[in-house]
Structures are given as C-alpha cells and as structure tokens.
Design a protein around this motif. Sequence first.
Motif, mmCIF file in Angstrom:
data_model
loop_
_atom_site.group_PDB
_atom_site.id
_atom_site.type_symbol
_atom_site.label_atom_id
_atom_site.label_comp_id
_atom_site.label_asym_id
_atom_site.label_seq_id
_atom_site.Cartn_x
_atom_site.Cartn_y
_atom_site.Cartn_z
ATOM 1 N N GLN A 16 0.844 -1.203 0.000
ATOM 2 C CA GLN A 16 0.000 0.000 0.000
ATOM 3 C C GLN A 16 0.875 1.248 0.000
ATOM 4 O OE1 GLN A 16 -2.572 -0.291 3.401
ATOM 5 N NE2 GLN A 16 -3.554 -2.154 2.656
ATOM 6 N N TRP A 17 1.930 1.216 0.814
ATOM 7 C CA TRP A 17 2.851 2.361 0.858
ATOM 8 C C TRP A 17 3.483 2.578 -0.513
ATOM 9 C CZ3 TRP A 17 8.347 1.358 0.739
ATOM 10 C CH2 TRP A 17 9.087 2.532 0.607
ATOM 11 N N ARG A 18 4.003 1.516 -1.124
ATOM 12 C CA ARG A 18 4.652 1.661 -2.447
ATOM 13 C C ARG A 18 3.696 2.268 -3.466
ATOM 14 N NH1 ARG A 18 6.591 -3.594 -1.023
ATOM 15 N NH2 ARG A 18 8.750 -3.432 -0.375
ATOM 16 N N ARG A 19 2.463 1.832 -3.458
ATOM 17 C CA ARG A 19 1.473 2.338 -4.411
ATOM 18 C C ARG A 19 1.070 3.783 -4.116
ATOM 19 N NH1 ARG A 19 -2.632 -2.785 -5.256
ATOM 20 N NH2 ARG A 19 -1.072 -4.128 -6.227
ATOM 21 N N SER A 20 1.211 4.205 -2.859
ATOM 22 C CA SER A 20 0.780 5.559 -2.487
ATOM 23 C C SER A 20 1.655 6.645 -3.101
ATOM 24 C CB SER A 20 0.778 5.712 -0.960
ATOM 25 O OG SER A 20 2.101 5.828 -0.463
ATOM 26 N N GLY A 21 2.945 6.330 -3.288
ATOM 27 C CA GLY A 21 3.851 7.318 -3.867
ATOM 28 C C GLY A 21 4.324 8.378 -2.887
ATOM 29 N N VAL A 22 3.964 8.256 -1.611
ATOM 30 C CA VAL A 22 4.406 9.238 -0.615
ATOM 31 C C VAL A 22 5.576 8.661 0.179
ATOM 32 C CG1 VAL A 22 2.117 10.277 -0.425
ATOM 33 C CG2 VAL A 22 2.780 8.480 1.172
ATOM 34 N N PRO A 23 6.368 9.527 0.804
ATOM 35 C CA PRO A 23 7.468 9.026 1.636
ATOM 36 C C PRO A 23 6.932 8.114 2.749
ATOM 37 C CG PRO A 23 7.720 11.376 1.253
ATOM 38 C CD PRO A 23 6.359 10.985 0.724
ATOM 39 N N LEU A 24 7.740 7.154 3.130
ATOM 40 C CA LEU A 24 7.333 6.176 4.130
ATOM 41 C C LEU A 24 6.892 6.839 5.434
ATOM 42 C CD1 LEU A 24 8.725 2.730 4.678
ATOM 43 C CD2 LEU A 24 8.522 4.202 6.652
ATOM 44 N N ALA A 25 7.623 7.837 5.890
ATOM 45 C CA ALA A 25 7.276 8.509 7.147
ATOM 46 C C ALA A 25 5.906 9.189 7.055
ATOM 47 C CB ALA A 25 8.354 9.519 7.522
ATOM 48 N N VAL A 26 5.597 9.781 5.913
ATOM 49 C CA VAL A 26 4.295 10.436 5.713
ATOM 50 C C VAL A 26 3.187 9.385 5.712
ATOM 51 C CG1 VAL A 26 2.892 11.768 4.081
ATOM 52 C CG2 VAL A 26 5.295 12.383 4.481
ATOM 53 N N GLU A 30 0.140 9.278 8.440
ATOM 54 C CA GLU A 30 -1.251 9.393 7.990
ATOM 55 C C GLU A 30 -2.106 8.226 8.475
ATOM 56 O OE1 GLU A 30 -0.864 9.688 3.751
ATOM 57 O OE2 GLU A 30 -0.549 11.858 3.821
ATOM 58 N N ARG A 31 -1.482 7.078 8.693
ATOM 59 C CA ARG A 31 -2.230 5.880 9.089
ATOM 60 C C ARG A 31 -2.050 5.502 10.553
ATOM 61 N NH1 ARG A 31 -1.434 6.327 4.099
ATOM 62 N NH2 ARG A 31 -2.765 5.424 2.524
ATOM 63 N N GLY A 32 -1.319 6.318 11.290
ATOM 64 C CA GLY A 32 -1.144 6.042 12.706
ATOM 65 C C GLY A 32 -0.258 4.836 12.993
ATOM 66 N N ILE A 33 0.681 4.589 12.087
ATOM 67 C CA ILE A 33 1.614 3.468 12.231
ATOM 68 C C ILE A 33 2.976 4.040 12.609
ATOM 69 C CG2 ILE A 33 2.765 1.569 11.010
ATOM 70 C CD1 ILE A 33 0.367 1.602 9.032
ATOM 71 N N ALA A 34 3.674 3.371 13.483
ATOM 72 C CA ALA A 34 5.028 3.809 13.845
ATOM 73 C C ALA A 34 5.951 3.597 12.647
ATOM 74 C CB ALA A 34 5.532 3.025 15.047
ATOM 75 N N ALA A 35 6.572 4.677 12.179
ATOM 76 C CA ALA A 35 7.457 4.593 11.018
ATOM 77 C C ALA A 35 8.575 3.568 11.217
ATOM 78 C CB ALA A 35 8.034 5.965 10.676
ATOM 79 N N PRO A 36 9.195 3.473 12.406
ATOM 80 C CA PRO A 36 10.257 2.470 12.565
ATOM 81 C C PRO A 36 9.780 1.045 12.288
ATOM 82 C CG PRO A 36 10.389 4.046 14.340
ATOM 83 C CD PRO A 36 9.108 4.344 13.585
ATOM 84 N N ARG A 37 8.514 0.763 12.545
ATOM 85 C CA ARG A 37 7.968 -0.566 12.244
ATOM 86 C C ARG A 37 8.021 -0.829 10.736
ATOM 87 N NH1 ARG A 37 2.005 -2.448 14.189
ATOM 88 N NH2 ARG A 37 3.015 -3.977 15.489
ATOM 89 N N LEU A 38 7.641 0.160 9.947
ATOM 90 C CA LEU A 38 7.674 -0.020 8.492
ATOM 91 C C LEU A 38 9.101 -0.115 7.972
ATOM 92 C CD1 LEU A 38 4.833 2.389 7.339
ATOM 93 C CD2 LEU A 38 4.757 -0.082 7.654
ATOM 94 N N TYR A 39 9.991 0.725 8.528
ATOM 95 C CA TYR A 39 11.395 0.645 8.113
ATOM 96 C C TYR A 39 11.963 -0.735 8.429
ATOM 97 C CZ TYR A 39 11.589 5.695 7.331
ATOM 98 O OH TYR A 39 11.376 6.964 6.857
ATOM 99 N N TRP A 40 11.615 -1.291 9.592
ATOM 100 C CA TRP A 40 12.127 -2.595 9.990
ATOM 101 C C TRP A 40 11.654 -3.677 9.025
ATOM 102 C CZ3 TRP A 40 10.376 -7.415 11.294
ATOM 103 C CH2 TRP A 40 11.302 -8.262 11.892
ATOM 104 N N TRP A 41 10.358 -3.692 8.715
ATOM 105 C CA TRP A 41 9.837 -4.700 7.798
ATOM 106 C C TRP A 41 10.419 -4.528 6.391
ATOM 107 C CZ3 TRP A 41 7.668 -9.160 8.784
ATOM 108 C CH2 TRP A 41 7.007 -9.355 9.992
ATOM 109 N N ARG A 42 10.547 -3.286 5.949
ATOM 110 C CA ARG A 42 11.131 -3.062 4.610
ATOM 111 C C ARG A 42 12.554 -3.590 4.562
ATOM 112 N NH1 ARG A 42 12.328 2.890 2.397
ATOM 113 N NH2 ARG A 42 13.916 2.643 3.985
ATOM 114 N N ARG A 43 13.331 -3.322 5.605
ATOM 115 C CA ARG A 43 14.705 -3.802 5.656
ATOM 116 C C ARG A 43 14.734 -5.333 5.716
ATOM 117 N NH1 ARG A 43 16.467 -1.221 10.028
ATOM 118 N NH2 ARG A 43 16.108 -3.001 11.368
ATOM 119 N N LYS A 44 13.868 -5.937 6.510
ATOM 120 C CA LYS A 44 13.810 -7.397 6.623
ATOM 121 C C LYS A 44 13.557 -8.030 5.256
ATOM 122 C CE LYS A 44 10.996 -11.091 8.700
ATOM 123 N NZ LYS A 44 11.977 -12.094 8.488
ATOM 124 N N PHE A 45 12.592 -7.505 4.515
ATOM 125 C CA PHE A 45 12.260 -8.086 3.221
ATOM 126 C C PHE A 45 13.346 -7.816 2.183
ATOM 127 C CE2 PHE A 45 7.679 -7.568 4.708
ATOM 128 C CZ PHE A 45 7.674 -8.832 5.277
#
Length: 69
Positions: A16-26, A30-45
Amino acid sequence: MDERWSEIEARAVLEQWRRSGVPLAVFARERGIAAPRLYWWRRKFSFEAAGNGSATDSPQPVLLPVRVV
C-alpha cells in the motif's frame, strides 16, 4: 495498531505504501503506524530478497519508484 503483524500483513501494508507514492514517514503518520515498524519490515524483506539471512549483514541498495511532477 499495537498488535504484532504477520509477514502477510506487513507485506500488504508495504505494498500500500509503495502504491501511495508518498514518503514512508508520511504514509506511516497518515495511518497512525510507527514509522520504525515499516522501516524494519522493509529492511527485513530487502535482506531476504538479496539472499542475506541476517540484519547484521551490510544493507543492500533498494530501488524505489520515483514520480517526477
């Protein structure tokens, strides 16, 4: 979103983030998710895709789509 994510859930949110075209932190804010959580999963994958088994290995470059306006 306090609960732990499954790999399937994390991949879906990252897609969903990739399709949004916005920076990961934004996207996270916007969705009330901790940015470090997304960075961690992106790095893991990205490590898995590069064939690295551990986050202690040096990071591999990741290409991201760019939209020029």
